[in-house]
Design a protein around this motif. Sequence first.
Motif, PDB file in Angstrom:
ATOM      1  N   LEU A  50      21.923  82.660  62.536  1.00 38.24           N
ATOM      2  CA  LEU A  50      22.894  81.625  62.602  1.00 38.24           C
ATOM      3  C   LEU A  50      22.540  80.693  63.877  1.00 38.24           C
ATOM      4  O   LEU A  50      22.568  81.372  65.174  1.00 38.24           O
ATOM      5  CB  LEU A  50      24.153  82.193  62.494  1.00 38.24           C
ATOM      6  CG  LEU A  50      25.368  81.088  62.304  1.00 38.24           C
ATOM      7  CD1 LEU A  50      25.477  80.452  60.967  1.00 38.24           C
ATOM      8  CD2 LEU A  50      26.678  81.717  62.361  1.00 38.24           C
ATOM      9  N   GLY A  51      22.638  79.550  63.502  1.00 37.99           N
ATOM     10  CA  GLY A  51      22.725  78.528  64.968  1.00 37.99           C
ATOM     11  C   GLY A  51      24.139  77.902  64.962  1.00 37.99           C
ATOM     12  O   GLY A  51      25.071  78.774  65.232  1.00 37.99           O
ATOM     13  N   GLY A  52      24.094  76.639  64.697  1.00 39.78           N
ATOM     14  CA  GLY A  52      25.432  75.930  64.726  1.00 39.78           C
ATOM     15  C   GLY A  52      26.196  76.137  63.235  1.00 39.78           C
ATOM     16  O   GLY A  52      27.174  75.637  63.407  1.00 39.78           O
ATOM     17  N   VAL A 116      19.010  73.687  69.218  1.00 36.46           N
ATOM     18  CA  VAL A 116      17.611  73.405  69.428  1.00 36.46           C
ATOM     19  C   VAL A 116      16.807  74.408  68.498  1.00 36.46           C
ATOM     20  O   VAL A 116      15.615  74.219  67.873  1.00 36.46           O
ATOM     21  CB  VAL A 116      17.185  73.463  70.684  1.00 36.46           C
ATOM     22  CG1 VAL A 116      15.688  73.491  71.026  1.00 36.46           C
ATOM     23  CG2 VAL A 116      17.790  72.283  71.333  1.00 36.46           C
ATOM     24  N   GLY A 117      17.331  75.537  68.339  1.00 32.60           N
ATOM     25  CA  GLY A 117      16.481  76.877  67.600  1.00 32.60           C
ATOM     26  C   GLY A 117      16.188  76.587  66.253  1.00 32.60           C
ATOM     27  O   GLY A 117      15.350  76.745  65.469  1.00 32.60           O
ATOM     28  N   ALA A 118      17.377  75.634  65.558  1.00 32.12           N
ATOM     29  CA  ALA A 118      17.263  75.498  64.153  1.00 32.12           C
ATOM     30  C   ALA A 118      16.409  74.146  63.735  1.00 32.12           C
ATOM     31  O   ALA A 118      15.871  74.230  62.827  1.00 32.12           O
ATOM     32  CB  ALA A 118      18.700  75.226  63.592  1.00 32.12           C
ATOM     33  N   ILE A 124      13.756  68.992  61.632  1.00 25.31           N
ATOM     34  CA  ILE A 124      14.686  67.912  61.468  1.00 25.31           C
ATOM     35  C   ILE A 124      14.183  66.588  61.577  1.00 25.31           C
ATOM     36  O   ILE A 124      13.204  66.367  62.269  1.00 25.31           O
ATOM     37  CB  ILE A 124      15.905  68.129  62.414  1.00 25.31           C
ATOM     38  CG1 ILE A 124      15.512  68.175  63.923  1.00 25.31           C
ATOM     39  CG2 ILE A 124      16.527  69.341  62.046  1.00 25.31           C
ATOM     40  CD1 ILE A 124      16.482  67.821  64.854  1.00 25.31           C
ATOM     41  N   GLY A 125      14.664  65.663  60.877  1.00 19.91           N
ATOM     42  CA  GLY A 125      14.062  64.070  60.795  1.00 19.91           C
ATOM     43  C   GLY A 125      15.220  63.200  60.562  1.00 19.91           C
ATOM     44  O   GLY A 125      16.228  63.620  59.811  1.00 19.91           O
ATOM     45  N   ALA A 126      15.187  61.999  61.014  1.00 22.38           N
ATOM     46  CA  ALA A 126      16.123  60.903  60.690  1.00 22.38           C
ATOM     47  C   ALA A 126      15.586  59.666  61.195  1.00 22.38           C
ATOM     48  O   ALA A 126      14.741  59.537  62.436  1.00 22.38           O
ATOM     49  CB  ALA A 126      17.541  61.202  61.498  1.00 22.38           C
ATOM     50  N   ILE A 214      25.297  53.857  63.476  1.00 24.43           N
ATOM     51  CA  ILE A 214      25.028  53.763  61.884  1.00 24.43           C
ATOM     52  C   ILE A 214      25.445  55.161  61.385  1.00 24.43           C
ATOM     53  O   ILE A 214      26.320  55.340  60.352  1.00 24.43           O
ATOM     54  CB  ILE A 214      23.588  53.468  61.670  1.00 24.43           C
ATOM     55  CG1 ILE A 214      23.220  52.171  62.145  1.00 24.43           C
ATOM     56  CG2 ILE A 214      23.437  53.446  60.162  1.00 24.43           C
ATOM     57  CD1 ILE A 214      21.889  51.965  61.874  1.00 24.43           C
ATOM     58  N   ARG A 215      25.192  56.178  61.964  1.00 27.16           N
ATOM     59  CA  ARG A 215      25.779  57.655  61.568  1.00 27.16           C
ATOM     60  C   ARG A 215      26.808  57.787  61.359  1.00 27.16           C
ATOM     61  O   ARG A 215      27.514  58.370  60.540  1.00 27.16           O
ATOM     62  CB  ARG A 215      24.830  58.737  62.426  1.00 27.16           C
ATOM     63  CG  ARG A 215      23.144  58.989  62.294  1.00 27.16           C
ATOM     64  CD  ARG A 215      22.834  60.066  63.248  1.00 27.16           C
ATOM     65  NE  ARG A 215      23.158  61.014  62.647  1.00 27.16           N
ATOM     66  CZ  ARG A 215      22.387  62.107  61.757  1.00 27.16           C
ATOM     67  NH1 ARG A 215      21.045  61.455  61.549  1.00 27.16           N
ATOM     68  NH2 ARG A 215      22.754  63.046  61.390  1.00 27.16           N
ATOM     69  N   SER A 216      27.718  57.429  62.422  1.00 24.88           N
ATOM     70  CA  SER A 216      29.164  57.565  62.663  1.00 24.88           C
ATOM     71  C   SER A 216      29.631  56.874  61.487  1.00 24.88           C
ATOM     72  O   SER A 216      30.871  57.093  60.758  1.00 24.88           O
ATOM     73  CB  SER A 216      30.038  57.271  63.877  1.00 24.88           C
ATOM     74  OG  SER A 216      29.105  57.880  65.072  1.00 24.88           O
TER      75      SER A 216
HETATM   76  C1  LIG Z   1      27.095  65.493  59.512  1.00 23.65           C
HETATM   77  C2  LIG Z   1      25.460  66.063  59.423  1.00 23.65           C
HETATM   78  C3  LIG Z   1      24.287  65.352  59.671  1.00 23.65           C
HETATM   79  C4  LIG Z   1      23.191  65.820  59.654  1.00 23.65           C
HETATM   80  N1  LIG Z   1      22.047  64.848  59.557  1.00 23.65           N
HETATM   81  C5  LIG Z   1      20.997  65.705  59.526  1.00 23.65           C
HETATM   82  C6  LIG Z   1      19.521  64.861  59.576  1.00 23.65           C
HETATM   83  O1  LIG Z   1      19.799  63.684  59.969  1.00 23.65           O
HETATM   84  N2  LIG Z   1      18.504  65.431  59.608  1.00 23.65           N
HETATM   85  C7  LIG Z   1      18.249  66.600  59.355  1.00 23.65           C
HETATM   86  O2  LIG Z   1      17.000  67.086  59.488  1.00 23.65           O
HETATM   87  N3  LIG Z   1      19.289  67.461  59.264  1.00 23.65           N
HETATM   88  C8  LIG Z   1      20.684  67.123  59.368  1.00 23.65           C
HETATM   89  N4  LIG Z   1      21.785  67.869  59.216  1.00 23.65           N
HETATM   90  C9  LIG Z   1      21.644  69.303  58.991  1.00 23.65           C
HETATM   91  C10 LIG Z   1      21.570  70.164  60.392  1.00 23.65           C
HETATM   92  O3  LIG Z   1      22.334  69.520  61.358  1.00 23.65           O
HETATM   93  C11 LIG Z   1      20.078  70.569  60.923  1.00 23.65           C
HETATM   94  O4  LIG Z   1      19.552  71.018  59.767  1.00 23.65           O
HETATM   95  C12 LIG Z   1      20.411  71.275  62.094  1.00 23.65           C
HETATM   96  O5  LIG Z   1      19.051  71.538  62.432  1.00 23.65           O
HETATM   97  C13 LIG Z   1      20.811  72.693  61.904  1.00 23.65           C
HETATM   98  O6  LIG Z   1      21.173  73.509  62.897  1.00 23.65           O
HETATM   99  P1  LIG Z   1      22.045  74.507  63.087  1.00 23.65           P
HETATM  100  O7  LIG Z   1      22.105  75.224  64.518  1.00 23.65           O
HETATM  101  O8  LIG Z   1      23.433  74.306  62.799  1.00 23.65           O
HETATM  102  O9  LIG Z   1      21.396  75.619  61.856  1.00 23.65           O
HETATM  103  P2  LIG Z   1      22.201  76.489  61.210  1.00 23.65           P
HETATM  104  O10 LIG Z   1      23.011  75.895  59.978  1.00 23.65           O
HETATM  105  O11 LIG Z   1      22.954  77.657  61.776  1.00 23.65           O
HETATM  106  O12 LIG Z   1      21.007  77.330  60.165  1.00 23.65           O
HETATM  107  C14 LIG Z   1      20.074  76.671  59.312  1.00 23.65           C
HETATM  108  C15 LIG Z   1      18.928  77.622  58.996  1.00 23.65           C
HETATM  109  O13 LIG Z   1      18.210  77.705  59.994  1.00 23.65           O
HETATM  110  C16 LIG Z   1      18.109  79.059  60.317  1.00 23.65           C
HETATM  111  N5  LIG Z   1      17.910  79.281  61.805  1.00 23.65           N
HETATM  112  C17 LIG Z   1      18.876  78.674  62.893  1.00 23.65           C
HETATM  113  N6  LIG Z   1      18.518  78.903  63.896  1.00 23.65           N
HETATM  114  C18 LIG Z   1      17.474  79.864  63.963  1.00 23.65           C
HETATM  115  C19 LIG Z   1      16.539  80.406  64.876  1.00 23.65           C
HETATM  116  N7  LIG Z   1      16.908  80.375  66.288  1.00 23.65           N
HETATM  117  N8  LIG Z   1      15.700  81.215  64.544  1.00 23.65           N
HETATM  118  C20 LIG Z   1      15.272  81.226  63.212  1.00 23.65           C
HETATM  119  N9  LIG Z   1      16.128  80.750  62.084  1.00 23.65           N
HETATM  120  C21 LIG Z   1      17.265  79.937  62.438  1.00 23.65           C
HETATM  121  C22 LIG Z   1      19.223  79.949  59.935  1.00 23.65           C
HETATM  122  O14 LIG Z   1      19.039  81.282  59.539  1.00 23.65           O
HETATM  123  C23 LIG Z   1      19.328  78.691  58.583  1.00 23.65           C
HETATM  124  O15 LIG Z   1      18.471  79.381  57.618  1.00 23.65           O
HETATM  125  C24 LIG Z   1      22.921  67.300  59.088  1.00 23.65           C
HETATM  126  C25 LIG Z   1      24.300  68.118  59.276  1.00 23.65           C
HETATM  127  C26 LIG Z   1      25.344  67.537  59.400  1.00 23.65           C
HETATM  128  C27 LIG Z   1      26.796  68.298  59.152  1.00 23.65           C
END
Ligand SMILES: Cc1cc2nc3c(=O)[nH]c(=O)nc-3n(C[C@H](O)[C@H](O)[C@H](O)COP(=O)(O)OP(=O)(O)OC[C@H]3O[C@@H](n4cnc5c(N)ncnc54)[C@H](O)[C@@H]3O)c2cc1C
Length: 331
Positions: A50-52, A116-118, A124-126, A214-216
Amino acid sequence: MQIKEQVDLTDFNSFGVHAIAAYFTEIQQPHDLNEAMAYASQHRLPTQILGGGSNILFLHDYPGLIVRLANRAVERLSAPGLLRVAAGENWHQLVINCMSEGLYGLENLALIPGTVGAAPIQNIGAYGVEIEQFIVEVEVFDTATGTVRRMHKADCEFSYRDSIFKHSRNLIVLSVTLQLLTQQSPQIGYQALRDAFPSGEVTAQQVFDTVCRIRSSKLPDPAILGNAGSFFKNPIVSKDKYQSLKQQVQDLPCYPTAEDELVKIPAAWLLDRLGWKGRQRGQAAVHTKHALVLVNLGAASGEDIYLLAQEMSSSILSNFGLSLDTEVKII
Ligand SMILES: Cc1cc2nc3c(=O)[nH]c(=O)nc-3n(C[C@H](O)[C@H](O)[C@H](O)COP(=O)(O)OP(=O)(O)OC[C@H]3O[C@@H](n4cnc5c(N)ncnc54)[C@H](O)[C@@H]3O)c2cc1C
Protein backbone atom coordinates in the motif's frame (compact mmCIF):
# COMPACT_ATOMS: atom_id res chain seq x y z
CA MET A 1 9.38 -2.81 12.53
CA GLN A 2 6.06 -3.01 14.32
CA ILE A 3 3.20 -5.27 13.23
CA LYS A 4 -0.24 -4.12 14.33
CA GLU A 5 -3.35 -6.29 14.36
CA GLN A 6 -6.95 -5.50 13.40
CA VAL A 7 -6.20 -2.12 11.83
CA ASP A 8 -9.02 0.00 10.42
CA LEU A 9 -8.10 0.93 6.81
CA THR A 10 -10.72 3.68 6.38
CA ASP A 11 -8.09 6.43 6.59
CA PHE A 12 -5.66 4.49 4.39
CA ASN A 13 -7.80 4.48 1.23
CA SER A 14 -9.03 7.56 -0.62
CA PHE A 15 -12.48 6.01 -1.20
CA GLY A 16 -12.78 6.05 2.59
CA VAL A 17 -14.42 2.61 2.64
CA HIS A 18 -14.33 0.62 5.83
CA ALA A 19 -12.18 -2.52 5.89
CA ILE A 20 -10.07 -4.15 8.58
CA ALA A 21 -6.57 -5.46 7.97
CA ALA A 22 -5.76 -8.52 10.06
CA TYR A 23 -2.12 -7.32 10.16
CA PHE A 24 -0.55 -4.00 9.19
CA THR A 25 2.97 -2.63 9.11
CA GLU A 26 4.72 0.52 7.91
CA ILE A 27 8.10 0.32 6.23
CA GLN A 28 10.35 3.23 7.28
CA GLN A 29 13.62 1.68 6.08
CA PRO A 30 14.07 -0.64 3.08
CA HIS A 31 15.56 -3.37 5.29
CA ASP A 32 12.25 -3.53 7.26
CA LEU A 33 10.79 -5.18 4.16
CA ASN A 34 12.87 -8.33 4.70
CA GLU A 35 11.48 -8.63 8.18
CA ALA A 36 7.89 -7.95 7.08
CA MET A 37 8.05 -10.55 4.32
CA ALA A 38 9.65 -13.09 6.65
CA TYR A 39 6.81 -12.51 9.14
CA ALA A 40 4.21 -13.01 6.41
CA SER A 41 5.76 -16.22 5.14
CA GLN A 42 6.25 -17.59 8.68
CA HIS A 43 2.55 -16.99 9.44
CA ARG A 44 1.41 -17.94 5.92
CA LEU A 45 -0.21 -14.58 5.36
CA PRO A 46 -1.01 -13.06 1.98
CA THR A 47 0.54 -9.59 1.61
CA GLN A 48 -0.66 -6.40 -0.02
CA ILE A 49 1.56 -3.38 -0.70
CA LEU A 50 0.00 0.00 0.00
CA GLY A 51 1.14 3.54 -0.74
CA GLY A 52 -1.30 6.42 -0.26
CA GLY A 53 -4.33 4.22 -1.02
CA SER A 54 -5.56 6.52 -3.81
CA ASN A 55 -5.86 3.86 -6.50
CA ILE A 56 -7.32 0.89 -4.66
CA LEU A 57 -10.71 -0.38 -3.58
CA PHE A 58 -11.06 -2.76 -0.65
CA LEU A 59 -14.04 -5.07 -1.21
CA HIS A 60 -13.75 -6.82 2.15
CA ASP A 61 -11.60 -6.99 5.24
CA TYR A 62 -8.05 -8.02 4.35
CA PRO A 63 -7.06 -11.34 5.96
CA GLY A 64 -3.27 -10.91 5.53
CA LEU A 65 -0.52 -8.35 6.08
CA ILE A 66 -0.82 -4.85 4.62
CA VAL A 67 2.67 -3.43 4.01
CA ARG A 68 2.61 0.35 3.73
CA LEU A 69 5.67 1.95 2.13
CA ALA A 70 6.63 4.99 4.21
CA ASN A 71 10.39 5.30 3.53
CA ARG A 72 11.42 8.92 2.89
CA ALA A 73 14.46 10.40 1.16
CA VAL A 74 15.24 12.63 -1.81
CA GLU A 75 18.81 12.38 -3.05
CA ARG A 76 20.41 14.63 -5.70
CA LEU A 77 22.72 12.43 -7.77
CA SER A 78 25.84 13.63 -9.54
CA ALA A 79 24.36 14.51 -12.97
CA PRO A 80 22.31 17.73 -13.21
CA GLY A 81 18.59 17.04 -12.73
CA LEU A 82 19.11 13.44 -11.61
CA LEU A 83 17.18 12.54 -8.45
CA ARG A 84 16.62 9.34 -6.49
CA VAL A 85 13.37 9.50 -4.53
CA ALA A 86 12.20 7.00 -1.90
CA ALA A 87 8.89 5.21 -2.49
CA GLY A 88 7.15 6.70 0.55
CA GLU A 89 7.59 10.34 -0.51
CA ASN A 90 4.40 12.20 -1.41
CA TRP A 91 4.10 12.69 -5.17
CA HIS A 92 2.55 16.17 -5.29
CA GLN A 93 4.99 17.49 -2.67
CA LEU A 94 7.84 16.19 -4.83
CA VAL A 95 6.46 18.11 -7.83
CA ILE A 96 6.32 21.32 -5.74
CA ASN A 97 9.82 20.84 -4.31
CA CYS A 98 11.32 20.12 -7.72
CA MET A 99 9.84 23.30 -9.19
CA SER A 100 11.14 25.40 -6.33
CA GLU A 101 14.61 23.95 -6.88
CA GLY A 102 14.57 24.69 -10.61
CA LEU A 103 13.86 21.14 -11.77
CA TYR A 104 11.15 20.89 -14.39
CA GLY A 105 9.02 18.42 -16.33
CA LEU A 106 6.64 17.14 -13.65
CA GLU A 107 4.34 20.18 -13.64
CA ASN A 108 1.67 18.47 -15.81
CA LEU A 109 1.50 15.70 -13.18
CA ALA A 110 0.73 18.08 -10.32
CA LEU A 111 -1.97 17.23 -7.79
CA ILE A 112 -2.01 13.48 -8.49
CA PRO A 113 -2.50 11.96 -5.04
CA GLY A 114 -0.34 9.16 -3.67
CA THR A 115 3.27 8.18 -3.27
CA VAL A 116 6.34 8.24 -5.50
CA GLY A 117 6.64 4.43 -5.24
CA ALA A 118 3.20 3.96 -6.79
CA ALA A 119 3.88 6.36 -9.68
CA PRO A 120 5.59 3.76 -11.92
CA ILE A 121 3.00 1.05 -11.10
CA GLN A 122 0.39 2.44 -13.46
CA ASN A 123 2.77 4.87 -15.19
CA ILE A 124 0.82 7.85 -13.89
CA GLY A 125 -0.19 10.30 -16.53
CA ALA A 126 -2.11 13.53 -16.97
CA TYR A 127 -2.29 16.51 -19.31
CA GLY A 128 -0.22 14.87 -22.03
CA VAL A 129 2.68 13.65 -19.85
CA GLU A 130 3.47 10.24 -18.36
CA ILE A 131 5.99 9.55 -15.61
CA GLU A 132 7.90 7.06 -17.80
CA GLN A 133 9.28 10.09 -19.71
CA PHE A 134 11.40 10.94 -16.65
CA ILE A 135 12.18 7.53 -15.19
CA VAL A 136 15.76 6.31 -15.47
CA GLU A 137 15.51 3.30 -13.19
CA VAL A 138 13.38 1.79 -10.47
CA GLU A 139 14.90 0.13 -7.41
CA VAL A 140 12.88 -2.90 -6.30
CA PHE A 141 12.84 -5.48 -3.57
CA ASP A 142 12.13 -8.80 -5.28
CA THR A 143 10.20 -11.03 -2.88
CA ALA A 144 10.85 -14.05 -5.13
CA THR A 145 14.61 -13.84 -4.44
CA GLY A 146 14.72 -11.65 -1.32
CA THR A 147 17.12 -9.27 -3.08
CA VAL A 148 17.21 -5.60 -4.01
CA ARG A 149 17.92 -4.75 -7.64
CA ARG A 150 17.70 -1.85 -10.07
CA MET A 151 15.49 -2.11 -13.11
CA HIS A 152 16.32 0.11 -16.04
CA LYS A 153 13.39 1.96 -17.63
CA ALA A 154 13.48 -0.40 -20.64
CA ASP A 155 12.78 -3.37 -18.32
CA CYS A 156 9.75 -1.72 -16.74
CA GLU A 157 7.47 -2.33 -19.77
CA PHE A 158 5.71 1.01 -19.44
CA SER A 159 2.59 1.67 -21.48
CA TYR A 160 -0.71 3.49 -21.00
CA ARG A 161 -1.56 3.14 -17.25
CA ASP A 162 0.49 -0.04 -17.15
CA SER A 163 3.93 -1.46 -16.34
CA ILE A 164 5.56 -4.73 -15.37
CA PHE A 165 4.90 -3.85 -11.72
CA LYS A 166 1.14 -4.21 -12.20
CA HIS A 167 1.61 -7.82 -13.22
CA SER A 168 4.63 -8.99 -11.22
CA ARG A 169 3.44 -8.91 -7.65
CA ASN A 170 6.89 -9.95 -6.41
CA LEU A 171 8.35 -6.51 -7.25
CA ILE A 172 8.10 -3.87 -4.52
CA VAL A 173 9.29 -0.41 -5.48
CA LEU A 174 11.80 1.07 -3.00
CA SER A 175 12.87 4.15 -4.93
CA VAL A 176 12.57 5.80 -8.32
CA THR A 177 15.38 7.62 -10.15
CA LEU A 178 14.18 10.53 -12.27
CA GLN A 179 15.98 12.62 -14.83
CA LEU A 180 14.35 16.05 -14.68
CA LEU A 181 15.01 19.11 -16.80
CA THR A 182 17.19 21.94 -15.57
CA GLN A 183 15.68 24.30 -18.16
CA GLN A 184 11.96 24.95 -18.51
CA SER A 185 10.32 23.19 -21.42
CA PRO A 186 6.56 23.42 -20.80
CA GLN A 187 4.41 20.73 -22.47
CA ILE A 188 1.15 22.28 -23.60
CA GLY A 189 0.13 19.89 -26.39
CA TYR A 190 -2.88 18.67 -24.39
CA GLN A 191 -6.07 20.41 -25.56
CA ALA A 192 -7.03 21.99 -22.23
CA LEU A 193 -3.54 23.51 -21.92
CA ARG A 194 -3.51 24.65 -25.55
CA ASP A 195 -6.80 26.42 -24.88
CA ALA A 196 -5.41 28.03 -21.73
CA PHE A 197 -2.28 29.32 -23.50
CA PRO A 198 -3.25 30.16 -27.10
CA SER A 199 -0.09 32.22 -27.62
CA GLY A 200 2.06 29.20 -26.72
CA GLU A 201 4.15 31.36 -24.38
CA VAL A 202 4.09 29.93 -20.92
CA THR A 203 6.25 29.12 -17.91
CA ALA A 204 6.43 25.83 -16.02
CA GLN A 205 4.89 27.59 -13.00
CA GLN A 206 1.91 28.71 -15.13
CA VAL A 207 1.40 25.13 -16.37
CA PHE A 208 1.55 23.89 -12.76
CA ASP A 209 -0.97 26.52 -11.60
CA THR A 210 -3.32 25.83 -14.51
CA VAL A 211 -3.21 22.05 -14.07
CA CYS A 212 -3.96 22.49 -10.35
CA ARG A 213 -6.83 24.88 -11.10
CA ILE A 214 -8.45 22.66 -13.74
CA ARG A 215 -8.05 19.52 -11.66
CA SER A 216 -9.53 21.16 -8.56
CA SER A 217 -12.54 22.35 -10.56
CA LYS A 218 -13.21 18.95 -12.17
CA LEU A 219 -12.17 16.31 -9.66
CA PRO A 220 -13.58 15.84 -6.17
CA ASP A 221 -11.13 16.21 -3.28
CA PRO A 222 -10.89 12.76 -1.62
CA ALA A 223 -10.66 14.46 1.78
CA ILE A 224 -14.22 15.70 1.21
CA LEU A 225 -15.75 13.09 -1.11
CA GLY A 226 -14.14 9.64 -1.20
CA ASN A 227 -12.90 8.63 -4.67
CA ALA A 228 -9.91 7.19 -6.52
CA GLY A 229 -9.84 9.42 -9.60
CA SER A 230 -10.69 7.67 -12.86
CA PHE A 231 -12.11 4.24 -12.10
CA PHE A 232 -11.72 2.87 -15.63
CA LYS A 233 -9.04 3.09 -18.29
CA ASN A 234 -9.87 4.47 -21.72
CA PRO A 235 -10.39 1.57 -24.15
CA ILE A 236 -7.74 1.25 -26.88
CA VAL A 237 -9.01 -0.20 -30.16
CA SER A 238 -7.83 -0.69 -33.72
CA LYS A 239 -8.65 2.02 -36.25
CA ASP A 240 -10.90 -0.52 -38.04
CA LYS A 241 -12.89 -1.17 -34.90
CA TYR A 242 -13.18 2.57 -34.31
CA GLN A 243 -14.50 3.11 -37.85
CA SER A 244 -17.14 0.42 -37.43
CA LEU A 245 -18.20 1.92 -34.08
CA LYS A 246 -18.41 5.32 -35.72
CA GLN A 247 -21.07 4.04 -38.09
CA GLN A 248 -23.20 3.36 -35.04
CA VAL A 249 -22.18 6.48 -33.06
CA GLN A 250 -21.32 9.20 -35.54
CA ASP A 251 -19.86 11.74 -33.11
CA LEU A 252 -17.65 9.22 -31.27
CA PRO A 253 -14.34 10.93 -30.41
CA CYS A 254 -10.93 9.26 -30.37
CA TYR A 255 -7.33 10.21 -29.62
CA PRO A 256 -4.09 8.98 -31.13
CA THR A 257 -1.88 6.54 -29.21
CA ALA A 258 1.84 5.80 -29.43
CA GLU A 259 0.98 3.08 -31.94
CA ASP A 260 -0.18 4.15 -35.37
CA GLU A 261 -2.86 1.48 -35.78
CA LEU A 262 -4.52 2.05 -32.41
CA VAL A 263 -6.72 4.82 -31.04
CA LYS A 264 -7.97 5.64 -27.56
CA ILE A 265 -11.68 6.17 -26.95
CA PRO A 266 -12.55 8.34 -23.95
CA ALA A 267 -14.47 6.13 -21.51
CA ALA A 268 -15.92 9.23 -19.83
CA TRP A 269 -17.58 10.21 -23.12
CA LEU A 270 -19.13 6.74 -23.54
CA LEU A 271 -20.43 6.71 -19.95
CA ASP A 272 -21.74 10.24 -20.29
CA ARG A 273 -23.59 9.29 -23.47
CA LEU A 274 -25.39 6.57 -21.51
CA GLY A 275 -26.34 9.07 -18.81
CA TRP A 276 -24.18 7.75 -15.97
CA LYS A 277 -23.12 11.11 -14.54
CA GLY A 278 -24.68 11.63 -11.11
CA ARG A 279 -26.35 8.19 -10.92
CA GLN A 280 -26.41 6.50 -7.52
CA ARG A 281 -26.46 3.01 -6.10
CA GLY A 282 -27.11 3.42 -2.38
CA GLN A 283 -24.17 5.42 -1.03
CA ALA A 284 -22.05 4.80 -4.13
CA ALA A 285 -22.41 7.28 -6.98
CA VAL A 286 -20.98 8.54 -10.23
CA HIS A 287 -19.60 12.06 -9.79
CA THR A 288 -21.89 14.76 -11.16
CA LYS A 289 -19.04 16.44 -13.08
CA HIS A 290 -17.08 13.41 -14.30
CA ALA A 291 -18.56 10.10 -15.46
CA LEU A 292 -15.28 8.21 -14.89
CA VAL A 293 -15.09 9.07 -11.21
CA LEU A 294 -17.00 6.94 -8.71
CA VAL A 295 -17.56 8.46 -5.29
CA ASN A 296 -18.44 7.36 -1.78
CA LEU A 297 -21.30 9.58 -0.61
CA GLY A 298 -20.45 8.70 2.98
CA ALA A 299 -21.27 5.17 3.99
CA ALA A 300 -20.66 3.15 0.82
CA SER A 301 -18.93 -0.20 1.18
CA GLY A 302 -16.27 -1.34 -1.27
CA GLU A 303 -18.82 -3.78 -2.64
CA ASP A 304 -21.41 -1.02 -3.29
CA ILE A 305 -18.83 0.88 -5.36
CA TYR A 306 -17.72 -2.26 -7.17
CA LEU A 307 -21.30 -3.28 -8.07
CA LEU A 308 -21.98 0.19 -9.45
CA ALA A 309 -18.77 -0.06 -11.51
CA GLN A 310 -19.88 -3.44 -12.84
CA GLU A 311 -23.24 -2.04 -13.93
CA MET A 312 -21.41 0.75 -15.74
CA SER A 313 -19.01 -1.53 -17.58
CA SER A 314 -21.85 -3.95 -18.52
CA SER A 315 -23.75 -1.06 -20.07
CA ILE A 316 -20.70 -0.08 -22.14
CA LEU A 317 -20.27 -3.66 -23.30
CA SER A 318 -23.91 -4.10 -24.30
CA ASN A 319 -24.23 -0.69 -25.98
CA PHE A 320 -20.84 -0.33 -27.67
CA GLY A 321 -19.31 -3.81 -27.57
CA LEU A 322 -16.32 -2.42 -25.63
CA SER A 323 -15.01 -3.80 -22.39
CA LEU A 324 -13.74 -1.39 -19.77
CA ASP A 325 -10.68 -2.32 -17.72
CA THR A 326 -10.44 -0.89 -14.24
CA GLU A 327 -7.61 1.52 -13.49
CA VAL A 328 -8.24 1.09 -9.76
CA LYS A 329 -6.78 -2.02 -8.12
CA ILE A 330 -9.55 -4.13 -6.59
CA ILE A 331 -8.51 -5.92 -3.39
C1 LIG B 1 -8.61 12.64 -7.10
C2 LIG B 1 -7.69 11.67 -7.79
C3 LIG B 1 -7.12 12.01 -9.01
C4 LIG B 1 -6.25 11.11 -9.66
N1 LIG B 1 -5.71 11.49 -10.84
C5 LIG B 1 -4.85 10.66 -11.48
C6 LIG B 1 -4.25 11.06 -12.71
O1 LIG B 1 -4.47 12.15 -13.22
N2 LIG B 1 -3.40 10.19 -13.32
C7 LIG B 1 -3.11 8.98 -12.77
O2 LIG B 1 -2.30 8.25 -13.39
N3 LIG B 1 -3.65 8.59 -11.61
C8 LIG B 1 -4.51 9.39 -10.94
N4 LIG B 1 -5.08 9.00 -9.76
C9 LIG B 1 -4.79 7.67 -9.22
C10 LIG B 1 -3.67 7.63 -8.15
O3 LIG B 1 -3.49 8.89 -7.57
C11 LIG B 1 -2.33 7.16 -8.73
O4 LIG B 1 -2.47 5.90 -9.34
C12 LIG B 1 -1.24 7.09 -7.66
O5 LIG B 1 0.00 6.79 -8.26
C13 LIG B 1 -1.53 6.03 -6.59
O6 LIG B 1 -0.60 6.20 -5.56
P1 LIG B 1 -0.83 5.57 -4.13
O7 LIG B 1 0.45 5.74 -3.37
O8 LIG B 1 -2.03 6.12 -3.49
O9 LIG B 1 -1.02 4.02 -4.50
P2 LIG B 1 -1.97 2.96 -3.82
O10 LIG B 1 -3.39 3.29 -4.11
O11 LIG B 1 -1.61 2.78 -2.39
O12 LIG B 1 -1.56 1.65 -4.62
C14 LIG B 1 -1.93 1.51 -5.98
C15 LIG B 1 -1.31 0.21 -6.51
O13 LIG B 1 0.09 0.32 -6.51
C16 LIG B 1 0.69 -0.69 -5.70
N5 LIG B 1 1.82 -0.04 -5.01
C17 LIG B 1 1.81 1.12 -4.30
N6 LIG B 1 3.05 1.41 -3.88
C18 LIG B 1 3.85 0.41 -4.32
C19 LIG B 1 5.25 0.12 -4.21
N7 LIG B 1 6.08 0.95 -3.55
N8 LIG B 1 5.74 -1.01 -4.78
C20 LIG B 1 4.92 -1.86 -5.45
N9 LIG B 1 3.58 -1.66 -5.59
C21 LIG B 1 3.07 -0.52 -5.03
C22 LIG B 1 -0.41 -1.14 -4.73
O14 LIG B 1 -0.19 -2.47 -4.31
C23 LIG B 1 -1.64 -1.01 -5.63
O15 LIG B 1 -1.72 -2.13 -6.47
C24 LIG B 1 -5.95 9.86 -9.08
C25 LIG B 1 -6.53 9.53 -7.84
C26 LIG B 1 -7.37 10.42 -7.20
C27 LIG B 1 -7.96 10.06 -5.85
